[in-house]
Structures are given as C-alpha cells and as structure tokens.
Design a protein around this motif. Structure first.
Motif, PDB file in Angstrom:
ATOM      1  N   ILE A 222       0.806  -1.174  -0.135  1.00  0.00           N
ATOM      2  CA  ILE A 222       0.037  -0.188  -0.004  1.00  0.00           C
ATOM      3  C   ILE A 222       0.860   1.240   0.115  1.00  0.00           C
ATOM      4  O   ILE A 222       0.669   2.134  -0.716  1.00  0.00           O
ATOM      5  N   VAL A 223       2.047   1.319   0.903  1.00  0.00           N
ATOM      6  CA  VAL A 223       2.624   2.483   0.836  1.00  0.00           C
ATOM      7  C   VAL A 223       3.234   2.799  -0.631  1.00  0.00           C
ATOM      8  O   VAL A 223       3.333   3.909  -0.814  1.00  0.00           O
ATOM      9  N   ILE A 224       3.790   1.987  -1.351  1.00  0.00           N
ATOM     10  CA  ILE A 224       4.445   2.208  -2.526  1.00  0.00           C
ATOM     11  C   ILE A 224       3.345   2.483  -3.381  1.00  0.00           C
ATOM     12  O   ILE A 224       3.607   3.561  -4.231  1.00  0.00           O
ATOM     13  N   ALA A 225       2.029   1.950  -3.353  1.00  0.00           N
ATOM     14  CA  ALA A 225       1.037   2.403  -4.311  1.00  0.00           C
ATOM     15  C   ALA A 225       0.555   3.667  -3.996  1.00  0.00           C
ATOM     16  O   ALA A 225       0.234   4.525  -4.889  1.00  0.00           O
ATOM     17  N   MET A 226       0.523   4.221  -2.751  1.00  0.00           N
ATOM     18  CA  MET A 226      -0.104   5.357  -2.350  1.00  0.00           C
ATOM     19  C   MET A 226       0.924   6.510  -2.528  1.00  0.00           C
ATOM     20  O   MET A 226       0.363   7.697  -2.638  1.00  0.00           O
ATOM     21  N   PHE A 227       1.883   6.174  -2.589  1.00  0.00           N
ATOM     22  CA  PHE A 227       3.208   7.427  -2.880  1.00  0.00           C
ATOM     23  C   PHE A 227       2.874   8.005  -4.363  1.00  0.00           C
ATOM     24  O   PHE A 227       3.152   8.911  -4.798  1.00  0.00           O
ATOM     25  N   ILE A 228       2.332   6.928  -5.426  1.00  0.00           N
ATOM     26  CA  ILE A 228       2.450   6.975  -6.727  1.00  0.00           C
ATOM     27  C   ILE A 228       1.114   7.157  -7.283  1.00  0.00           C
ATOM     28  O   ILE A 228       1.012   8.117  -8.061  1.00  0.00           O
ATOM     29  N   CYS A 229       0.333   6.166  -6.991  1.00  0.00           N
ATOM     30  CA  CYS A 229      -1.008   6.272  -7.825  1.00  0.00           C
ATOM     31  C   CYS A 229      -1.871   7.385  -7.630  1.00  0.00           C
ATOM     32  O   CYS A 229      -2.354   7.939  -8.578  1.00  0.00           O
ATOM     33  N   PRO A 230      -2.403   7.813  -6.425  1.00  0.00           N
ATOM     34  CA  PRO A 230      -3.283   8.768  -6.121  1.00  0.00           C
ATOM     35  C   PRO A 230      -2.597  10.093  -6.628  1.00  0.00           C
ATOM     36  O   PRO A 230      -3.227  10.909  -7.464  1.00  0.00           O
ATOM     37  N   PRO A 231      -1.494  10.432  -6.304  1.00  0.00           N
ATOM     38  CA  PRO A 231      -1.034  11.858  -6.977  1.00  0.00           C
ATOM     39  C   PRO A 231      -0.546  11.649  -8.542  1.00  0.00           C
ATOM     40  O   PRO A 231      -0.952  12.842  -9.022  1.00  0.00           O
ATOM     41  N   ALA A 232      -0.283  10.690  -9.071  1.00  0.00           N
ATOM     42  CA  ALA A 232      -0.230  10.589 -10.338  1.00  0.00           C
ATOM     43  C   ALA A 232      -1.746  10.602 -11.158  1.00  0.00           C
ATOM     44  O   ALA A 232      -1.578  11.154 -12.087  1.00  0.00           O
TER      45      ALA A 232
END
Length: 309
Positions: A222-232
């Motif tokens: 989740i940490v890796i996904a949330m750093f990238i997916c919502p902002p992108a």
C-alpha cells in the motif's frame, strides 16, 4: 453488515487504511513533481538493517523497537540518496538504486553474521500488512466512539498512524509556500534565500516517516502504491498544484474504502467463498483509478509536464 459488526470488525481497519493512504499521498505529490516517486520503493528495501539492529539492541521482536529501527534505516537511506545524488552528480534513480541495494545487502549480511537468522521476522506482514486483524474488540455499536473504556481498546496502530497523518498534514500546510517554490523553480528559491537542500531533505524524511509508520499495519505494498498512484492520477486531472493535492487525497480515500469493501465482498459477489487481501485490493483499486485517469483524465495528453504553482 450490521452497525455493531461494522464498528467492531471494519471501522478501525478502514480508518487505518484511509489515514495511511492520505499520509503517503500528500508527500507523494511533491515527490512525483520532483521526479523522486520511487523513494517509497527504496524505503521498503532498506528497513531490514534497521529491524535487525533494533532486535540486536532490544533482544525482542516487538512493534515499537522494530518501527523505530525501520524509521532510522529509512532516514539514513534518504540522507544517503541525497548525498550521492548531489555529490556524485548522478540522476535520482541511480542514487536510489545504489542506496537501497547496498543497505538491503548489509541487512542480510548483518542478519547472518549476528546469529539472529533463526529469529522469525514476519515478511508477510511487512509486505501485505495485517489490516484484517486490526479489529476493535471492545466496541459494541456507534456509542463506543464516546466510551472511554471502549476507546482504550482501539488497536494501537490507529492512534499511531493518526498522529503521523496529522503531522504530515500540518507540515504540508506550514511549509506549503517553501515546498511549492522549491519544487517548481529551485533557482528562484535559492535566490530568495530558501534552504533548498534542507527542504528537499525534510520532504523525503517526512515521506520516510509516513512510510515506516504505515508498514506495521498496511504493509509496503500500500505504501508504494499510495506514494505514486493517487498523486499521479491527480496530476492527470488538473494542472494546478492545490487542486492536484485535493484530488490525490480524494483518490487515496476512495482507494482505501473501496479496496477494503471489495476485498471482503468482491469474491462473494463473484461466487467465491473467501475474501482476499485488503492491502492488495487497496493497491489494485489505486492502480485502476490511475488507469482510468490515464484513459479519461482531462490532462492525460500532458503527461510529463509539470503542474502550475
């Protein structure tokens, strides 16, 4: 699910997922604009030496020492990444690659040479988290939210990630102007006398603290996904920084809530008998939101362009 069952079994895991997602998505906006989006992946590789050192110092495998050890390793990692990038004059991706592979290898070596390799350090929880087990056993119904005795039994991961999330929000608000100027025009920020290096270091350290705080409950996926997916995904919805941040928070919350619900009920709706991992489904939903933004977002044709200050 009845109200009492929802409060006991689903409310706290869902809140923890939402808070962890927001805490990671906020700094993720600036990391993406600075082309440092993979800093979360780097952090997930460097926690091993911190965990091993924490065990050697305390002699126990407990949440708080492991968390502090992982946080220390993450801070060391981001300091090394910045130092290698600036002193070696190489691009951020190469600096991250050198740092996290070296620290991970050092952690494995330390683990083997210190006779602690027989200790069970749960890799599954580090990757996938344990959201499903974070139930609020003292809760009876919604009135438990006002019951001090019931509140004392809330899983410790909830207040921990809540404090970190609030801290990330406050830091973003307090240093908003500095972050915005240094992100979009580093030369202008230096001309104004802003400590550009300190700002950049503070951003990645904040991201590291948010990531490590989320590891114990939601895992590194989740940490890796949330750093990238919502902002992108938010970047593809707007060209303004303030609106991008709000979009990213919305996408983070939507991913956490919808992912948790689909993890429990999705397989049943499709005729299955068992639920799937909540952490994995939350990351999957965030990826689906990003895919939809790539396909239908109003600014999808401007991928690679920077947002407006």
């Amino acid at each position: 699910m009845m109200g009492s069952e929802f409060v006991m079994f689903s409310l706290t895991p869902m809140l923890i997922g939402v808070l962890a997602s927001v805490a990671c998505a906020l700094p993720g906006n600036f990391l993406i604009l600075r082309r440092q989006a993979l800093i979360g992946d780097a952090i997930s590789h460097v926690v091993l030496p911190g965990i091993v050192v924490a065990f050697l110092l305390t002699g126990v495998v407990a949440a708080i020492p492991m968390l502090l050890g992982a946080a220390g390793a993450a801070v060391v990692a981001v300091v090394l990444i910045e130092a290698i990038k600036r002193l070696g004059r190489i691009e951020p991706g190469a600096a991250m690659g050198v740092t996290f592979t070296t620290l991970f290898a050092g952690g494995v070596l330390l683990l083997e040479q210190s006779d602690t390799s027989s200790v069970h350090l749960d890799v599954e929880h580090a990757l996938m988290g344990n959201l499903e087990s974070l139930v609020w056993l003292r809760a009876t119904d919604w009135s438990s939210l006002l019951d001090p005795w019931a509140l004392a039994g809330v899983p410790e991961e909830l207040p921990r990630i809540a404090v970190v999330c609030v801290g990330v929000i406050l830091l973003t608000l307090v240093f908003w102007r500095w972050l915005k100027i240094s992100t979009f025009d580093e030369g202008f920020a230096q001309a104004l006398g802003l400590p550009v290096g300190v700002i950049g270091m503070g951003l990645v350290i904040t991201a590291a603290v948010a990531a490590v705080a989320a590891f114990d409950a939601v895992g590194s996926i989740i940490v890796i996904a949330m750093f990238i997916c919502p902002p992108a995904a938010a970047r593809l919805m707007t060209n303004g920084l303030e609106r991008q941040v709000w979009w990213s928070v919305l996408f983070a919350v939507l991913s956490a809530v919808l992912g948790y619900v689909l993890a429990g009920y999705g397989p049943l709706w499709l005729g299955g008998d068992n639920a799937v991992s909540a952490a994995g489904m939350i990351a999957t939903v965030s990826g689906m939101i990003l895919a939809l933004a790539c396909a239908f977002g109003p600014h999808r044709s401007r991928v690679g362009a920077r947002a407006e200050a």
